[in-house]
Design a protein around this motif. Structure first.
Motif, short mmCIF file in Angstrom:
data_model
loop_
_atom_site.label_atom_id
_atom_site.label_comp_id
_atom_site.label_asym_id
_atom_site.label_seq_id
_atom_site.Cartn_x
_atom_site.Cartn_y
_atom_site.Cartn_z
N SER A 264 36.18 40.73 48.39
CA SER A 264 37.09 40.22 47.64
C SER A 264 37.55 40.99 46.83
O SER A 264 36.97 41.82 46.42
CB SER A 264 36.15 38.87 46.61
OG SER A 264 36.27 40.07 45.41
N GLN B 237 39.73 43.82 44.47
CA GLN B 237 39.90 43.94 43.03
C GLN B 237 40.89 45.58 43.65
O GLN B 237 41.94 45.03 42.60
CB GLN B 237 38.62 44.45 42.54
CG GLN B 237 38.33 43.21 42.23
CD GLN B 237 36.44 43.86 41.97
OE1 GLN B 237 36.55 44.93 41.63
NE2 GLN B 237 35.57 42.14 41.81
N LEU C 25 33.62 49.34 48.64
CA LEU C 25 32.64 49.58 47.02
C LEU C 25 32.61 48.26 46.09
O LEU C 25 32.83 48.02 45.72
CB LEU C 25 32.50 50.65 46.02
CG LEU C 25 31.25 51.31 44.79
CD1 LEU C 25 31.04 51.64 45.33
CD2 LEU C 25 32.70 52.69 43.56
N CYS C 26 31.31 47.95 46.36
CA CYS C 26 30.82 46.80 45.51
C CYS C 26 30.98 46.80 44.29
O CYS C 26 29.83 47.80 43.88
CB CYS C 26 29.89 45.26 46.60
SG CYS C 26 29.69 44.65 44.97
N SER C 27 31.40 46.99 43.30
CA SER C 27 31.52 47.45 42.03
C SER C 27 30.43 46.22 41.02
O SER C 27 30.05 46.33 40.21
CB SER C 27 32.79 46.75 40.92
OG SER C 27 32.99 45.59 41.83
N ARG D 153 26.99 48.66 46.10
CA ARG D 153 26.97 48.98 47.85
C ARG D 153 27.86 49.16 48.23
O ARG D 153 28.96 49.20 48.35
CB ARG D 153 26.41 47.28 48.29
CG ARG D 153 25.47 47.71 49.45
CD ARG D 153 25.87 45.97 50.51
NE ARG D 153 25.41 45.62 49.72
CZ ARG D 153 23.82 45.22 49.25
NH1 ARG D 153 22.99 46.25 49.65
NH2 ARG D 153 23.30 43.94 48.47
N GLY E 45 35.57 45.87 45.36
CA GLY E 45 35.80 44.53 45.09
C GLY E 45 34.55 43.99 45.31
O GLY E 45 33.78 45.20 44.63
N THR E 46 34.58 42.57 45.17
CA THR E 46 32.89 42.23 45.45
C THR E 46 32.37 41.85 47.11
O THR E 46 33.13 41.89 47.34
CB THR E 46 32.64 41.37 44.39
OG1 THR E 46 33.41 41.73 43.41
CG2 THR E 46 32.04 40.73 44.10
#
Lengths: 145, 145
Positions: free
Chosen positions: A125, A127, B96-98, B102, B135-136
DNA sequence: CTCATTGCAAAGGATTTGCACTAAT
DNA sequence: ATTAGTGCAAATCCTTTGCAATGAG
């Protein structure tokens, strides 16, 4: 020009935050600049204007400015952060000259759409995103001054 | 696997640099990992392998690895740097997963061409670029473990 | 008057560096 | 033997925080 400064003063009042001389001076520097300033840049400019403020105050005020939405924080991987006025511009990318450090902005709708698509493909998702193109600007390419 | 390690050993010999146990251990961790490790990550992994090395040595060896071209340095604006094996992959971008930190990679030819074009339009001689989409990730979006 | 801000100095996190000691060639 | 690498601690750079003094409301 000073409309952004006024907006900041209003923001402070609306949130019951004291409107101090330092805050206004710092906001004036950041909001009035076309460049992407570091905290040290801001402090230096304040000094040269004869209204010096402590570095800690600069950081603290920039934080308020960021929360107010009037300023955006940037990290170009230089080891320090830069701050930029949040203009009307919805979103834009940056070109960073690795010689003089000058930052140039550009906008690209297609890029915007591409990142959304890519995030979807990877089940992220989205951001936000950040694109920096590194290189040497026209002036620096022509050789030393 | 160890072909990259061998390449590093060769690089050291070719440059008359001592091939030490620490250098090999550090190279083994970085070159053998699929992830984008921080210096602290590398030190932690070394410790768990029973071949701990000083943080300073980790940084110094990563520098050699980077100069050798076997490793690439990354800065995702997290306040520290990450290091990644320079695979055959010519160039790629990152998601990049905030939440969990990861990092996922992807490649996009069109983006490549776009940045070249944009640099030209701004009279920049392009050296490189970097795109990070924040993002997630799928896992983190589904909620806590 | 009361409470938030300021400034300075100390603390923090990541990375680098100085130096005596150890190891590679 | 030489020369470079290692580890540790101290130093740096950017940013944050604690606290007494100061200023806004």
């Amino acid at each position: 020009m000073s409309s952004a400064l006024d907006a900041f003063a209003s923001y402070l009042r609306d949130h019951n935050l004291p409107v101090t001389a330092q805050r206004l001076a710092i906001a004036d520097v950041v909001l009035g600049s076309e460049s992407h300033l570091s905290a040290a840049d801001v402090a230096r400019e304040l000094r040269s204007r004869g209204s010096a403020a402590g570095l800690a105050t600069v950081y603290r005020t920039i934080e308020v400015l960021t929360r107010s939405g009037l300023v955006v924080e940037r990290d170009f991987g230089e080891g320090f952060k830069r701050y930029e006025t949040a203009r009307d511009t919805p979103h834009h990318e940056h070109l960073l000259c690795s010689v003089c450090g000058r930052v140039t902005e550009f906008r690209n709708e297609r890029l915007e759409r591409m990142t959304t698509l890519i995030a979807e493909q990877h089940h992220f998702s989205r951001q936000g995103h950040r694109l920096v193109i590194y290189g040497t600007c026209d002036q620096c390419r022509r050789g030393p001054i």
